[in-house]
Motif scaffolding. Structure first.
Motif, mmCIF file in Angstrom:
data_model
loop_
_atom_site.group_PDB
_atom_site.id
_atom_site.type_symbol
_atom_site.label_atom_id
_atom_site.label_comp_id
_atom_site.label_asym_id
_atom_site.label_seq_id
_atom_site.Cartn_x
_atom_site.Cartn_y
_atom_site.Cartn_z
ATOM 1 N N TYR A 1 -53.523 -52.564 79.269
ATOM 2 C CA TYR A 1 -53.410 -53.265 78.306
ATOM 3 C C TYR A 1 -54.183 -54.552 78.991
ATOM 4 O O TYR A 1 -54.337 -55.511 78.182
ATOM 5 C CB TYR A 1 -51.997 -53.899 77.919
ATOM 6 C CG TYR A 1 -51.151 -54.248 79.111
ATOM 7 C CD1 TYR A 1 -50.902 -55.387 79.428
ATOM 8 C CD2 TYR A 1 -50.253 -53.141 79.621
ATOM 9 C CE1 TYR A 1 -49.956 -55.798 80.781
ATOM 10 C CE2 TYR A 1 -49.211 -53.546 80.605
ATOM 11 C CZ TYR A 1 -49.411 -54.758 81.163
ATOM 12 O OH TYR A 1 -48.525 -55.024 82.230
ATOM 13 N N LYS B 1 -50.192 -55.525 72.896
ATOM 14 C CA LYS B 1 -49.411 -54.201 73.385
ATOM 15 C C LYS B 1 -48.096 -54.441 72.551
ATOM 16 O O LYS B 1 -47.396 -55.543 72.352
ATOM 17 C CB LYS B 1 -49.136 -54.681 74.828
ATOM 18 C CG LYS B 1 -48.003 -53.681 75.334
ATOM 19 C CD LYS B 1 -47.775 -54.077 76.891
ATOM 20 C CE LYS B 1 -46.891 -53.003 77.518
ATOM 21 N NZ LYS B 1 -46.378 -53.588 78.766
ATOM 22 N N ILE B 2 -47.894 -53.203 71.746
ATOM 23 C CA ILE B 2 -46.974 -53.137 70.824
ATOM 24 C C ILE B 2 -45.727 -52.098 71.726
ATOM 25 O O ILE B 2 -46.218 -50.891 71.881
ATOM 26 C CB ILE B 2 -47.154 -52.361 69.422
ATOM 27 C CG1 ILE B 2 -48.347 -53.100 68.856
ATOM 28 C CG2 ILE B 2 -46.178 -52.118 68.716
ATOM 29 C CD1 ILE B 2 -48.471 -54.199 68.385
ATOM 30 N N THR B 3 -44.793 -52.807 72.291
ATOM 31 C CA THR B 3 -44.039 -52.061 73.062
ATOM 32 C C THR B 3 -42.926 -51.358 72.050
ATOM 33 O O THR B 3 -42.539 -51.685 70.951
ATOM 34 C CB THR B 3 -43.457 -52.902 73.913
ATOM 35 O OG1 THR B 3 -42.438 -54.102 73.405
ATOM 36 C CG2 THR B 3 -43.956 -53.600 75.146
ATOM 37 N N ASP B 4 -42.809 -50.020 72.508
ATOM 38 C CA ASP B 4 -41.745 -49.099 71.530
ATOM 39 C C ASP B 4 -41.109 -48.188 72.449
ATOM 40 O O ASP B 4 -41.707 -47.748 73.588
ATOM 41 C CB ASP B 4 -42.662 -48.548 70.836
ATOM 42 C CG ASP B 4 -42.080 -47.574 69.835
ATOM 43 O OD1 ASP B 4 -41.101 -46.969 70.189
ATOM 44 O OD2 ASP B 4 -42.308 -47.884 68.442
ATOM 45 N N PRO B 5 -39.856 -47.952 72.388
ATOM 46 C CA PRO B 5 -39.168 -47.008 73.263
ATOM 47 C C PRO B 5 -39.729 -45.480 73.067
ATOM 48 O O PRO B 5 -39.647 -44.908 74.272
ATOM 49 C CB PRO B 5 -37.740 -46.920 72.779
ATOM 50 C CG PRO B 5 -37.694 -47.868 71.492
ATOM 51 C CD PRO B 5 -38.853 -48.661 71.468
ATOM 52 N N THR C 1 -51.916 -50.006 72.548
ATOM 53 C CA THR C 1 -52.546 -50.949 72.831
ATOM 54 C C THR C 1 -53.676 -50.641 71.906
ATOM 55 O O THR C 1 -54.125 -49.487 71.742
ATOM 56 C CB THR C 1 -52.725 -51.280 74.179
ATOM 57 O OG1 THR C 1 -51.775 -51.843 74.915
ATOM 58 C CG2 THR C 1 -54.162 -52.216 74.307
ATOM 59 N N GLY D 1 -42.843 -45.303 73.570
ATOM 60 C CA GLY D 1 -44.196 -45.435 74.169
ATOM 61 C C GLY D 1 -44.796 -46.486 73.728
ATOM 62 O O GLY D 1 -44.781 -46.858 72.390
ATOM 63 N N ASN D 2 -45.850 -47.236 74.417
ATOM 64 C CA ASN D 2 -46.375 -48.177 73.868
ATOM 65 C C ASN D 2 -47.697 -48.025 73.492
ATOM 66 O O ASN D 2 -48.186 -46.697 73.659
ATOM 67 C CB ASN D 2 -46.550 -49.211 75.297
ATOM 68 C CG ASN D 2 -45.317 -49.586 75.916
ATOM 69 O OD1 ASN D 2 -44.210 -49.783 75.126
ATOM 70 N ND2 ASN D 2 -45.203 -49.876 77.275
ATOM 71 N N ARG E 1 -53.578 -51.794 84.875
ATOM 72 C CA ARG E 1 -52.842 -51.847 83.368
ATOM 73 C C ARG E 1 -53.717 -51.410 82.188
ATOM 74 O O ARG E 1 -54.880 -52.136 82.076
ATOM 75 C CB ARG E 1 -52.101 -53.165 83.142
ATOM 76 C CG ARG E 1 -51.307 -53.493 84.441
ATOM 77 C CD ARG E 1 -49.771 -52.885 84.046
ATOM 78 N NE ARG E 1 -48.956 -53.354 85.174
ATOM 79 C CZ ARG E 1 -48.591 -52.696 86.316
ATOM 80 N NH1 ARG E 1 -49.280 -51.446 86.772
ATOM 81 N NH2 ARG E 1 -47.601 -53.061 87.162
#
Ligand code: TYD
Length: 135
Positions: free
Chosen positions: A87, A13-17, A22, A19-20, A85
């Motif tokens: 992810y 999971k690449i979290t990013d402000p 996967t 939007g994430n 989820r």
């Protein structure tokens, strides 16, 4: 293979402000090469999908949106998994009877599969499946 071989896989999971994100790589995050993708959507409340087993197919089931339950049965034991989820993927090995229910409204179920669609790979009769699983 049995229920112990089926498991929840925690996907990258690449979290990013903004939007994430996967991703899933065949042979790396799932123990098979991916030959087919299909998805269930517009599932009406109270519906049940699945209700069959596969002879050789490996699958990863992901709740892309919303939630639903997957009941797995290896002929001896059953387990219920709640997917909610995008992810998490549920890896389902061959020779597992599966049923999907409890779909939330607007849910989308994506399935990554190890082979193209083949009706000959299905057990659609539960008693036939039990006989084959007992061998
Ligand atoms: P089925 O696998 O029984 O659906 P589910 O397990 O989601 O309840 O498939 C429903 C119908 O769609 C059936 O006629 C076969 C067809 N189908 C394809 O043609 N290709 C596919 O990849 C899949 C999964 C199903």
């Amino acid at each position: 293979m049995n229920l112990d071989d089926c498991k929840l896989i925690d996907l990258p999971k690449i979290t990013d402000p903004r939007g994430n994100l996967t991703f899933v790589e065949g042979g790396r995050h799932v123990p098979f090469t991916i030959q087919r993708v299909y998805y269930l959507y517009d599932v009406p409340g109270g519906a049940e999908r699945g209700g069959h087993a596969h002879k050789e197919l490996h699958q990863l089931i992901i709740a892309m949106s919303g939630s639903f339950d997957v009941v797995l049965d290896d002929g001896t034991r059953k387990g219920r998994f709640h997917l909610n989820r995008s992810y998490y993927g549920l890896y389902v090995c061959p020779m597992i009877w599966r049923a999907l229910d409890n779909f939330s409204s607007g849910s989308v179920c994506m399935v990554l599969a190890s082979n193209h669609y083949a009706e000959s790979d299905y057990f659609r009769d539960y008693q036939d499946f039990l006989r084959a699983a007992a061998r």
